[in-house]
Design an enzyme around this catalytic site. Structure first.
Site, PDB file in Angstrom:
ATOM      1  N   ARG A   1       0.646  -1.067   0.116  1.00 49.25           N
ATOM      2  CA  ARG A   1       0.088  -0.189  -0.103  1.00 49.25           C
ATOM      3  C   ARG A   1       0.598   1.744   0.230  1.00 49.25           C
ATOM      4  O   ARG A   1       0.388   2.573  -0.590  1.00 49.25           O
ATOM      5  CB  ARG A   1      -1.255  -0.227   1.187  1.00 49.25           C
ATOM      6  CG  ARG A   1      -0.926  -0.034   2.599  1.00 49.25           C
ATOM      7  CD  ARG A   1      -0.786   0.478   4.042  1.00 49.25           C
ATOM      8  NE  ARG A   1      -0.770  -0.702   5.103  1.00 49.25           N
ATOM      9  CZ  ARG A   1      -0.945   0.215   6.414  1.00 49.25           C
ATOM     10  NH1 ARG A   1      -2.298   1.169   5.931  1.00 49.25           N
ATOM     11  NH2 ARG A   1      -0.392   0.380   7.032  1.00 49.25           N
TER      12      ARG A   1
ATOM     13  N   SER B   1      -5.087   4.967   5.488  1.00 48.32           N
ATOM     14  CA  SER B   1      -4.513   3.796   5.796  1.00 48.32           C
ATOM     15  C   SER B   1      -5.182   2.968   3.853  1.00 48.32           C
ATOM     16  O   SER B   1      -3.717   2.301   4.323  1.00 48.32           O
ATOM     17  CB  SER B   1      -6.099   2.588   6.226  1.00 48.32           C
ATOM     18  OG  SER B   1      -6.256   3.085   7.122  1.00 48.32           O
TER      19      SER B   1
ATOM     20  N   GLU C   1     -18.652   3.297   0.522  1.00 45.26           N
ATOM     21  CA  GLU C   1     -18.298   2.854  -0.833  1.00 45.26           C
ATOM     22  C   GLU C   1     -19.010   2.743  -2.175  1.00 45.26           C
ATOM     23  O   GLU C   1     -18.812   3.106  -3.024  1.00 45.26           O
ATOM     24  CB  GLU C   1     -18.199   1.678  -0.044  1.00 45.26           C
ATOM     25  CG  GLU C   1     -16.869   1.837   0.709  1.00 45.26           C
ATOM     26  CD  GLU C   1     -18.275   1.943   1.812  1.00 45.26           C
ATOM     27  OE1 GLU C   1     -18.563   2.194   1.855  1.00 45.26           O
ATOM     28  OE2 GLU C   1     -16.769   2.074   3.284  1.00 45.26           O
TER      29      GLU C   1
ATOM     30  N   PHE D   1     -14.382  -3.805   1.299  1.00 41.10           N
ATOM     31  CA  PHE D   1     -15.633  -3.019   1.345  1.00 41.10           C
ATOM     32  C   PHE D   1     -15.353  -2.644  -0.493  1.00 41.10           C
ATOM     33  O   PHE D   1     -16.804  -1.868  -1.214  1.00 41.10           O
ATOM     34  CB  PHE D   1     -15.266  -1.514   2.097  1.00 41.10           C
ATOM     35  CG  PHE D   1     -15.645  -2.273   2.795  1.00 41.10           C
ATOM     36  CD1 PHE D   1     -15.849  -2.873   4.473  1.00 41.10           C
ATOM     37  CD2 PHE D   1     -14.113  -0.815   3.672  1.00 41.10           C
ATOM     38  CE1 PHE D   1     -16.260  -3.097   5.553  1.00 41.10           C
ATOM     39  CE2 PHE D   1     -14.327  -1.323   5.336  1.00 41.10           C
ATOM     40  CZ  PHE D   1     -14.644  -2.263   6.039  1.00 41.10           C
TER      41      PHE D   1
ATOM     42  N   HIS E   1      -5.362  -3.648   3.030  1.00 37.46           N
ATOM     43  CA  HIS E   1      -5.796  -4.543   3.355  1.00 37.46           C
ATOM     44  C   HIS E   1      -6.308  -5.361   3.344  1.00 37.46           C
ATOM     45  O   HIS E   1      -7.634  -6.452   3.767  1.00 37.46           O
ATOM     46  CB  HIS E   1      -6.596  -3.225   4.708  1.00 37.46           C
ATOM     47  CG  HIS E   1      -5.998  -3.035   5.278  1.00 37.46           C
ATOM     48  ND1 HIS E   1      -5.910  -1.615   4.585  1.00 37.46           N
ATOM     49  CD2 HIS E   1      -5.819  -2.508   6.996  1.00 37.46           C
ATOM     50  CE1 HIS E   1      -4.707  -0.829   5.971  1.00 37.46           C
ATOM     51  NE2 HIS E   1      -5.504  -1.491   6.588  1.00 37.46           N
TER      52      HIS E   1
ATOM     53  N   ASP F   1      -8.027  -6.203  13.255  1.00 38.01           N
ATOM     54  CA  ASP F   1      -9.938  -6.479  12.994  1.00 38.01           C
ATOM     55  C   ASP F   1     -10.647  -7.483  12.936  1.00 38.01           C
ATOM     56  O   ASP F   1     -11.987  -7.397  12.727  1.00 38.01           O
ATOM     57  CB  ASP F   1      -9.254  -5.570  11.800  1.00 38.01           C
ATOM     58  CG  ASP F   1      -9.179  -3.797  12.370  1.00 38.01           C
ATOM     59  OD1 ASP F   1      -8.895  -3.589  13.367  1.00 38.01           O
ATOM     60  OD2 ASP F   1      -9.164  -2.613  11.544  1.00 38.01           O
TER      61      ASP F   1
ATOM     62  N   ARG G   1      -2.146  -4.465   3.391  1.00 39.82           N
ATOM     63  CA  ARG G   1      -1.483  -3.383   4.981  1.00 39.82           C
ATOM     64  C   ARG G   1       0.455  -3.636   5.835  1.00 39.82           C
ATOM     65  O   ARG G   1       0.717  -2.516   6.130  1.00 39.82           O
ATOM     66  CB  ARG G   1      -2.128  -3.797   6.548  1.00 39.82           C
ATOM     67  CG  ARG G   1      -2.215  -3.259   7.427  1.00 39.82           C
ATOM     68  CD  ARG G   1      -2.856  -3.550   8.666  1.00 39.82           C
ATOM     69  NE  ARG G   1      -2.448  -2.661   9.160  1.00 39.82           N
ATOM     70  CZ  ARG G   1      -2.443  -3.449  11.116  1.00 39.82           C
ATOM     71  NH1 ARG G   1      -2.888  -4.814  11.260  1.00 39.82           N
ATOM     72  NH2 ARG G   1      -2.497  -2.352  11.886  1.00 39.82           N
TER      73      ARG G   1
HETATM   74  C1  LIG Z   1     -18.618  -0.433   5.026  1.00 40.50           C
HETATM   75  C2  LIG Z   1     -17.184   0.482   6.256  1.00 40.50           C
HETATM   76  N1  LIG Z   1     -16.692   1.248   5.578  1.00 40.50           N
HETATM   77  C3  LIG Z   1     -15.515   1.496   5.947  1.00 40.50           C
HETATM   78  C4  LIG Z   1     -14.657   1.372   7.358  1.00 40.50           C
HETATM   79  C5  LIG Z   1     -13.739   1.423   8.371  1.00 40.50           C
HETATM   80  N2  LIG Z   1     -13.810   2.763   9.336  1.00 40.50           N
HETATM   81  C6  LIG Z   1     -13.626   1.890  10.472  1.00 40.50           C
HETATM   82  S1  LIG Z   1     -14.266   3.055  11.231  1.00 40.50           S
HETATM   83  C7  LIG Z   1     -14.921   4.381  10.420  1.00 40.50           C
HETATM   84  C8  LIG Z   1     -14.897   5.785  10.855  1.00 40.50           C
HETATM   85  C9  LIG Z   1     -16.022   5.399  12.105  1.00 40.50           C
HETATM   86  O1  LIG Z   1     -17.259   7.238  12.175  1.00 40.50           O
HETATM   87  P1  LIG Z   1     -17.877   7.229  13.131  1.00 40.50           P
HETATM   88  O2  LIG Z   1     -18.888   6.164  12.256  1.00 40.50           O
HETATM   89  O3  LIG Z   1     -18.316   8.280  13.087  1.00 40.50           O
HETATM   90  O4  LIG Z   1     -17.696   6.231  14.257  1.00 40.50           O
HETATM   91  P2  LIG Z   1     -16.509   7.235  15.353  1.00 40.50           P
HETATM   92  O5  LIG Z   1     -16.963   8.429  15.583  1.00 40.50           O
HETATM   93  O6  LIG Z   1     -18.258   6.423  16.697  1.00 40.50           O
HETATM   94  O7  LIG Z   1     -15.776   6.332  16.064  1.00 40.50           O
HETATM   95  C10 LIG Z   1     -14.509   4.133   9.187  1.00 40.50           C
HETATM   96  C11 LIG Z   1     -14.738   4.342   8.039  1.00 40.50           C
HETATM   97  C12 LIG Z   1     -15.848   0.187   8.199  1.00 40.50           C
HETATM   98  N3  LIG Z   1     -15.518  -0.494   9.190  1.00 40.50           N
HETATM   99  N4  LIG Z   1     -16.967  -0.428   7.030  1.00 40.50           N
END
Ligand SMILES: Cc1ncc(C[n+]2csc(CCOP(=O)(O)OP(=O)(O)O)c2C)c(N)n1
Ligand SMILES: [Mg+2]
Lengths: 281, 327
Positions: free
Chosen positions: B8, B35, B56, B81, B107, B115, B165
């Site tokens: 990556r 990432s 996505e 995704f 990843h 994860d 990753r």
């Molecule tokens: C479909 C999907 N896309 C991307 C991710 C990667 N990801 C994990 S947490 C996150 C951000 C989440 O933000 P938010 O919903 O505001 O959660 P919080 O701030 O409460 O942690 C992302 C993009 C994922 N888990 N699932």
């Protein structure tokens, strides 16, 4: 279901105490694991504590599959530590499990696995899918004429997923007043502020336009949370959403409002500092 | 072993390089730019970078529209995704329409680590391979990633590039050239530098031929070195172009090998192993053992532990080869 007025004050104290313990678990667990998501777990701690320790969720730790139980869906599955801590402290599984977070063979996977952990209703981790599953559970409850409620916790960034709005549409279409969504409105996602990456505000008006009853609350004020939960349960004929304004990393000064603590874990020194702060609350 | 670097990281650097050469290159991400390393491009070319948020399916659609109207989009997120979450969007808006979109997904596989299963794509190659017109590239090291990304940019049509990753060792000591649809025999080592496939021109017969892609290429090479010491003659081919796969090379390998072993950080269903079996079964059947993840989900653990757990180690490859050559 709720405590009577006389015991209300002690109940609030009890929930606050539990929220503190949950926060301590969160920083310890993620520090030990060396990976995981402290920020979004800490922002949800008061909400989850109120749900599990304020007699809001009717669940039985010794009968996790009790058909009449209230359902809780952690749609923002990366906040697994907050759920694991609450479930362990409610007796769903031994607290020792918390030390195994994210280790090979542990039931406590990086994101919740419903096949391995009693009390975890559905597996989550890929964002945006929880509300749809909650709609399904609420529909089943209506079909079976059961009086259980379905609660689901979403991230604010998560609300960027189109599926959230497909589910929101369905929930009001089917008049699911047994469904309550909570948005952990901490203003941050991975790449920065939600408003900078892809704005979702005004989130209240969006849910309103989709036919939901909308509440707004300070997501760290346990007494207010309890009041709003009660009101949400009283909503009839439509689903309710609680937009809970929170601070990401809440409770640990150097994590608060810092996007980098989304998926970073404390080192030994930082852990000590975090525990000092949390124990002083 | 040489310098460790994640594929990556090479992707991020190459995007920047390409972005400086070609103003039509645009980059999309879905809240994972740090990432996936698209952040490197975003920093220099903010106006050509679109972070669509955690959306996505929308990202894939927007990429298709950008390609339709003359841009060269690279869309990135985690492999789960980028493929599973958006399958129908990739299928209809990109593959069926034939748009020139590059999906570079990071990843992939179990080396995601802690994860756990929800974030470990083990079926992305299968999904992308099944789409007509989709090219699928699985580079094995940073150096090859740079070439693969360049080749993808130069190629007209949709390309899926699978990135990891974890930091991994360099497999190629220098640029080996990269051609979509071509595999390279890395072992036995070429007698003349760079003439990778010349070994097949002779009439040597190999006890075991490893065909690998991605992170497993280095492991197969390690296994071959050990096995040669034990008197088991080996061949190792890097099949970074999983689709189109190098049929000519595979048939040649099948002809000169007593058995073949496919290696991949992916389900044994639908990935490189399936592609190889399809070619050999139809053209020159030989015994093939397909190694990968056996029809199960991944789980949490360190990348290293998981590689061991699922048998993605040179030791396990050696064991399989020894058993194959026993009788
Ligand atoms: C479909 C999907 N896309 C991307 C991710 C990667 N990801 C994990 S947490 C996150 C951000 C989440 O933000 P938010 O919903 O505001 O959660 P919080 O701030 O409460 O942690 C992302 C993009 C994922 N888990 N699932
Ligand atoms: Mg957030």
């Amino acid at each position: 279901m709720m405590h009577t007025a006389g015991s209300k004050k002690s109940q609030i104290q009890f929930i606050k105490q539990k929220a503190r313990e949950i926060r301590i678990d969160i920083v310890k667990m993620t520090a030990k694991a060396g990976s995981g998501h402290p920020g979004g777990s800490l922002s949800s701690a008061d909400i989850v504590a109120a749900l599990y320790f304020g007699d809001v969720l009717r669940v039985k730790h010794d009968e996790p599959d009790w058909p009449d139980r209230d359902r809780f869906v952690l749609s923002k599955g990366h906040a697994a530590p907050v759920l694991y801590s609450a479930l362990a402290r409610r007796g769903f599984f031994p607290e020792e499990w918390l030390d195994t977070l994210r280790q090979l063979g542990s039931p406590l996977q990086g994101h919740p696995d419903c096949k391995r952990v009693p009390g975890v209703e559905v597996s989550t981790g890929s964002l945006g899918q929880g509300l749809s599953m909650a709609v399904g559970m609420a529909l089943a409850g209506k079909l079976d004429r059961k009086d259980y409620n379905v609660w689901v916790l979403l991230g604010d960034g998560e609300c960027q997923e189109g599926q959230v709005w497909e589910a929101a549409m369905a929930a009001s279409h089917y008049k699911l007043d047994n469904l309550i969504a909570i948005v952990d409105n901490n203003g941050l996602q991975i790449d920065g502020k939600v408003e900078d990456v892809m704005g979702v505000s005004p989130i209240d008006d969006k849910f309103k336009a989709f036919g939901w009853h909308v509440f707004r609350v300070d997501g760290h004020k346990v007494d207010l949370l309890m009041d709003v939960f009660r009101q949400a349960l009283d909503v009839k004929g439509k689903p309710a959403v609680i937009v809970a304004d929170t601070v990401k990393g809440k409770g640990v000064s150097f994590m608060e409002g810092e996007k980098d603590w989304h998926g970073k874990t404390p080192n030994a020194g930082q852990l000590e500092e975090a525990l000092e702060q949390l124990e002083a609350i | 072993m040489s310098e460790m670097k994640a594929t990556r990281d090479a992707y991020g650097e190459t995007l920047l390089e390409l972005g400086r050469q070609n103003p039509d290159i645009v980059v999309l991400d879905a809240d994972l730019s740090s990432s996936t390393r698209t952040s490197v491009f975003a920093k220099e070319f903010p106006e050509r970078f679109f972070n669509v948020g955690i959306a996505e399916a929308n990202m894939i659609g927007i990429a298709a529209g950008l390609a339709h109207s003359g841009k060269l989009p690279f869309a990135s997120t985690f492999a789960v995704f980028a493929t599973g979450r958006t399958y129908d969007q990739v299928r209809q808006s990109i593959a069926y329409s034939g748009f020139n979109v590059k999906i570079a997904a990071s990843h992939a596989g179990i080396t995601v680590g802690e994860d756990g299963a929800t974030h470990q794509a083990l079926e992305d190659i299968a999904l992308m391979r099944a789409l007509p017109g989709m090219t699928v590239l699985v580079p094995c090291d940073a150096r090859q990633t740079r070439l693969a990304v360049m080749a993808a940019a130069a190629h007209q049509g949709p390309v899926y590039i699978r990135l990891g990753r974890a930091k991994t060792p360099q497999v190629y000591p220098q640029d080996a050239g990269f051609e979509i649809g071509k595999g390279l025999v890395l072992w036995p080592e070429p007698e003349i530098q760079g003439r990778y496939n010349a070994v097949l021109e002779g009439d040597r017969v190999f006890d075991v031929a490893f065909v690998a892609c991605g992170i497993t290429v280095g492991l197969a090479l390690e296994a071959a070195r050990t096995l040669e010491g034990e008197g088991i003659s080996c061949l190792v081919a890097d099949m970074a172009s999983v689709k189109p796969v190098d049929e000519d090379l595979l048939v040649k390998i099948a002809r000169c090998s007593k058995a073949m072993v496919t290696c991949e950080e992916h389900s044994v269903i639908g990935g490189l192993g399936s592609a190889v079996c399809q070619v050999t079964a139809c053209n020159h059947p030989v015994p093939v053992v397909t190694l990968g993840i056996n029809d199960e989900f991944g789980e949490s653990g360190s990348a290293e532990e998981l590689m061991k757990h699922y048998g993605l180690t040179s030791e396990h490859y050696c064991k399989v080869a020894r058993e194959l050559t026993k009788g």
